[in-house]
Motif scaffolding. Sequence first.
Motif, PDB file in Angstrom:
ATOM      1  N   MET A 104       0.781  -1.189  -0.093  1.00  0.00           N
ATOM      2  CA  MET A 104       0.120   0.308  -0.079  1.00  0.00           C
ATOM      3  C   MET A 104       0.679   1.245  -0.007  1.00  0.00           C
ATOM      4  N   ASN A 105       1.730   1.220   0.572  1.00  0.00           N
ATOM      5  CA  ASN A 105       2.858   2.352   0.715  1.00  0.00           C
ATOM      6  C   ASN A 105       3.517   2.567  -0.478  1.00  0.00           C
ATOM      7  N   SER A 106       3.680   1.437  -1.276  1.00  0.00           N
ATOM      8  CA  SER A 106       4.586   1.667  -2.530  1.00  0.00           C
ATOM      9  C   SER A 106       3.708   2.472  -3.652  1.00  0.00           C
ATOM     10  N   LEU A 107       2.199   2.241  -3.405  1.00  0.00           N
ATOM     11  CA  LEU A 107       1.440   3.031  -4.197  1.00  0.00           C
ATOM     12  C   LEU A 107       1.523   4.477  -4.083  1.00  0.00           C
ATOM     13  N   LEU A 108       2.020   4.931  -2.968  1.00  0.00           N
ATOM     14  CA  LEU A 108       1.875   6.462  -2.463  1.00  0.00           C
ATOM     15  C   LEU A 108       3.328   6.899  -2.856  1.00  0.00           C
ATOM     16  N   LYS A 109       4.386   6.426  -3.491  1.00  0.00           N
ATOM     17  CA  LYS A 109       5.678   6.967  -3.662  1.00  0.00           C
ATOM     18  C   LYS A 109       5.464   8.248  -4.329  1.00  0.00           C
ATOM     19  N   THR A 110       6.605   9.161  -3.892  1.00  0.00           N
ATOM     20  CA  THR A 110       6.724  10.330  -4.476  1.00  0.00           C
ATOM     21  C   THR A 110       8.067  10.843  -4.211  1.00  0.00           C
ATOM     22  N   GLU A 111       8.544  11.880  -4.839  1.00  0.00           N
ATOM     23  CA  GLU A 111       9.818  12.638  -4.728  1.00  0.00           C
ATOM     24  C   GLU A 111       9.466  13.907  -4.328  1.00  0.00           C
ATOM     25  N   LYS A 112       8.226  14.560  -4.328  1.00  0.00           N
ATOM     26  CA  LYS A 112       7.852  15.864  -4.055  1.00  0.00           C
ATOM     27  C   LYS A 112       7.839  15.733  -2.419  1.00  0.00           C
ATOM     28  N   PRO A 113       8.444  17.010  -1.736  1.00  0.00           N
ATOM     29  CA  PRO A 113       8.475  17.032  -0.213  1.00  0.00           C
ATOM     30  C   PRO A 113       6.811  17.298   0.085  1.00  0.00           C
ATOM     31  N   GLN A 114       6.602  16.717   1.230  1.00  0.00           N
ATOM     32  CA  GLN A 114       5.334  16.676   1.870  1.00  0.00           C
ATOM     33  C   GLN A 114       5.181  17.524   3.040  1.00  0.00           C
ATOM     34  N   ALA A 115       6.221  18.133   3.686  1.00  0.00           N
ATOM     35  CA  ALA A 115       6.076  18.977   4.643  1.00  0.00           C
ATOM     36  C   ALA A 115       7.264  19.981   4.529  1.00  0.00           C
ATOM     37  N   ARG A 116       7.115  21.016   5.741  1.00  0.00           N
ATOM     38  CA  ARG A 116       8.331  21.872   5.813  1.00  0.00           C
ATOM     39  C   ARG A 116       8.447  21.980   7.472  1.00  0.00           C
ATOM     40  N   LEU A 117       9.675  22.847   7.832  1.00  0.00           N
ATOM     41  CA  LEU A 117       9.999  22.914   9.100  1.00  0.00           C
ATOM     42  C   LEU A 117       9.651  24.419   9.373  1.00  0.00           C
ATOM     43  N   ARG A 118       9.186  24.581  10.602  1.00  0.00           N
ATOM     44  CA  ARG A 118       8.971  25.882  11.142  1.00  0.00           C
ATOM     45  C   ARG A 118       9.260  26.016  12.784  1.00  0.00           C
ATOM     46  N   MET A 119       9.825  27.179  13.232  1.00  0.00           N
ATOM     47  CA  MET A 119       9.724  27.292  14.581  1.00  0.00           C
ATOM     48  C   MET A 119       8.561  27.579  15.483  1.00  0.00           C
ATOM     49  N   MET A 120       7.950  26.618  16.052  1.00  0.00           N
ATOM     50  CA  MET A 120       6.630  26.956  16.668  1.00  0.00           C
ATOM     51  C   MET A 120       6.676  26.437  18.246  1.00  0.00           C
ATOM     52  N   GLU A 121       5.895  27.212  18.619  1.00  0.00           N
ATOM     53  CA  GLU A 121       5.546  26.869  20.389  1.00  0.00           C
ATOM     54  C   GLU A 121       4.752  25.680  20.529  1.00  0.00           C
ATOM     55  N   TYR A 122       5.246  24.663  21.366  1.00  0.00           N
ATOM     56  CA  TYR A 122       4.495  23.782  21.558  1.00  0.00           C
ATOM     57  C   TYR A 122       4.889  23.391  23.269  1.00  0.00           C
ATOM     58  N   ARG A 123       3.977  23.267  24.104  1.00  0.00           N
ATOM     59  CA  ARG A 123       4.199  22.806  25.354  1.00  0.00           C
ATOM     60  C   ARG A 123       5.196  23.877  26.024  1.00  0.00           C
ATOM     61  N   GLY A 124       4.852  24.993  25.780  1.00  0.00           N
ATOM     62  CA  GLY A 124       5.660  26.057  26.383  1.00  0.00           C
ATOM     63  C   GLY A 124       6.937  26.403  26.130  1.00  0.00           C
ATOM     64  N   LYS A 125       7.682  25.620  24.902  1.00  0.00           N
ATOM     65  CA  LYS A 125       8.789  25.959  24.226  1.00  0.00           C
ATOM     66  C   LYS A 125       8.758  26.253  22.895  1.00  0.00           C
ATOM     67  N   VAL A 126       9.417  27.190  22.087  1.00  0.00           N
ATOM     68  CA  VAL A 126       9.600  27.286  20.660  1.00  0.00           C
ATOM     69  C   VAL A 126      10.880  26.219  20.275  1.00  0.00           C
ATOM     70  N   THR A 127      10.105  25.408  19.442  1.00  0.00           N
ATOM     71  CA  THR A 127      11.328  24.231  19.031  1.00  0.00           C
ATOM     72  C   THR A 127      10.996  24.144  17.339  1.00  0.00           C
ATOM     73  N   ALA A 128      11.907  23.428  16.828  1.00  0.00           N
ATOM     74  CA  ALA A 128      11.568  23.072  15.130  1.00  0.00           C
ATOM     75  C   ALA A 128      10.449  21.934  15.330  1.00  0.00           C
ATOM     76  N   THR A 129       9.710  22.416  14.426  1.00  0.00           N
ATOM     77  CA  THR A 129       8.118  21.583  14.197  1.00  0.00           C
ATOM     78  C   THR A 129       8.102  21.165  12.725  1.00  0.00           C
ATOM     79  N   MET A 130       7.799  20.126  12.577  1.00  0.00           N
ATOM     80  CA  MET A 130       7.594  19.813  11.140  1.00  0.00           C
ATOM     81  C   MET A 130       5.930  19.747  11.079  1.00  0.00           C
TER      82      MET A 130
END
Length: 180
Positions: A114-140
């Motif tokens: 099933m995963n092989s049917l979803l193959k891609t070379e295109k990026p599907q996310a990005r990184l941002r600095m975001m606050e989560y649980r009281g600290k700003v950290t890298a977040t995908m």
Amino acid sequence: MNTLENTQLILETGKTTKEEALQLFDVLEPVNLEFMFGRWQGSGLHTDHPIDGLLEISNWYGKEFVDAENVHPLLFLDNRGKIFKIAPNANLINWVLKLPIPRNDSLKPLLVWMNSLLKTEKPQARLRMMEYRGKVTATMVYDYLPINDSFRKVDENTVLGIMDYKNINQPFFFVLRRCI
């Protein structure tokens, strides 16, 4: 023994409670975007979450952070051990989460196919600095899913990740180890 002292045991066993995982996540230091660049091998941290074990039986390999704008959030291994990237599908994820899937290798061939049917070379996310649980950290941030993965530093080559999926109240925990 406090949670930070217990870190190695938690990481070695791959199991803990949701409460201990949250305590550990909260005491770990945040990371910046550049810290995350590169390829990382992943493993689930089991806390009685509906996804526990599912990534492993699907041959999940990890994640790759090319730069802040180009992230491959889901790398898997094919039957020959070759890494490939997939484009996550919200309908498929929601469907799989509703099924009583046995957490053993009996379904591995089907999930790998099933995963092989979803193959891609295109990026599907990005990184941002975001606050989560009281600290700003890298977040995908996934491009097409209501999911954010936030990261905290265990050591120079290991991070604890927490998946915040809008459709599930309980966070999913995972560990990433830098590929060197």
